[in-house]
Design an enzyme around this catalytic site. Structure first.
Site, short mmCIF file in Angstrom:
data_model
loop_
_atom_site.label_atom_id
_atom_site.label_comp_id
_atom_site.label_asym_id
_atom_site.label_seq_id
_atom_site.Cartn_x
_atom_site.Cartn_y
_atom_site.Cartn_z
N ASP A 55 10.33 3.74 -17.97
CA ASP A 55 10.34 3.82 -19.43
C ASP A 55 9.51 2.65 -19.93
O ASP A 55 9.91 1.49 -19.79
CB ASP A 55 11.78 3.73 -19.94
CG ASP A 55 11.88 3.77 -21.47
OD1 ASP A 55 10.84 3.69 -22.15
OD2 ASP A 55 13.00 3.86 -21.98
N TYR A 158 0.19 6.09 -35.85
CA TYR A 158 -0.40 6.57 -34.60
C TYR A 158 -1.85 6.13 -34.49
O TYR A 158 -2.28 5.61 -33.45
CB TYR A 158 -0.30 8.09 -34.52
CG TYR A 158 -0.91 8.67 -33.26
CD1 TYR A 158 -0.21 8.62 -32.06
CD2 TYR A 158 -2.17 9.25 -33.28
CE1 TYR A 158 -0.75 9.14 -30.90
CE2 TYR A 158 -2.73 9.77 -32.12
CZ TYR A 158 -2.02 9.71 -30.92
OH TYR A 158 -2.58 10.23 -29.78
N LYS A 162 -3.56 3.50 -31.69
CA LYS A 162 -4.63 3.84 -30.76
C LYS A 162 -5.85 2.93 -30.96
O LYS A 162 -6.56 2.62 -30.00
CB LYS A 162 -5.01 5.31 -30.92
CG LYS A 162 -3.93 6.27 -30.43
CD LYS A 162 -3.55 6.02 -28.98
CE LYS A 162 -2.54 7.01 -28.45
NZ LYS A 162 -2.21 6.79 -27.03
#
Length: 233
Positions: A55, A158, A162
């Site tokens: 994880d 998001y 990135k």
């Protein structure tokens, strides 16, 4: 030729699983890193691959995975930081600090944690390769191009995560010149991340990842590519 060893985080489904399948078919010894044991074991069984409970948001889990791999192998040749989440679909004005922490914990802090744990094992490889699975949605140039669908996407957290991952890629590549460390943009691929709305197959979506994962010793480092070639930062 010595068998190459690869680890893929989030390798139990989507792009990660297809990457594992393709590398396995090319003769790699593949380890699938998965958060959930049942899914990881099932995915590895389907490919006759190995698996590690991993994880990326949990320090102890990542450390244990690195320790387990060190007991089983004398090196790691290829690390693919694939695990990622899209995060909440809230409107920008409704996003909270907790929302940001969740996305960055997986998409940015996760790869840093994984690299920190596995780089020592990679240093024994004659050709250590790290591939960070980024996105065109993290490209300033692409998201400002009205001809690209990415310019219409509104996913602040998001996209920002990135962008951060591609910068981490560049900085690590410069800091670790004996490694090949690059970023891949899979493109708009049909996966769980976008409710399978993407227009590419997972095989097409993994083309750039596979290209970077199989770089020769004299290959490039610190680049950002999609299946068609270089991506503008």
């Amino acid at each position: 030729m010595t068998e190459r060893i690869a680890l893929i985080t989030g390798g139990n489904k989507g792009l990660g699983f297809e990457t594992a399948r393709r590398l396995k078919s090319m003769g790699f010894r593949v380890y699938i890193g998965a958060r959930e044991s049942e899914r990881g074991i099932e995915a590895a069984s389907r490919l006759n691959a190995e698996w590690l409970q991993l994880d990326v948001t949990d320090e102890e889990s990542v450390r244990d995975a690195a320790a387990q791999l060190s007991k089983r192998e004398n090196r790691l040749d290829v690390l693919i930081n694939n695990a990622g989440i899209a995060g909440t679909r809230k409107a920008a004005a409704e996003l909270t600090g907790e929302d940001a922490e969740s996305v960055f914990a997986t998409n940015v802090v996760g790869p840093v944690r994984v690299m920190n744990a596995f780089i020592p094992l990679m240093e024994t490889s004659t050709n250590p390769v790290i591939v960070n699975v980024s996105s065109g949605l993290g490209s300033f140039a692409i998201t400002q191009d009205p001809q690209r669908f990415e310019s219409q996407v509104r996913m602040p957290l998001y996209c920002a995560s990135k962008s951060a991952l591609t910068m981490l890629t560049l900085q690590y590549a410069r800091a670790l010149p004996n490694f090949h460390i690059n970023a891949a943009d899979p493109g708009y691929t049909a996966t769980d991340l976008n409710a399978h709305r993407g227009q590419q197959t997972v095989e097409e979506g993994t083309d750039a990842i596979i290209r970077l994962a199989t770089l020769p010793p004299d290959g490039p480092t610190g680049i950002f590519v999609d299946r068609h070639g270089l991506v503008l930062w």
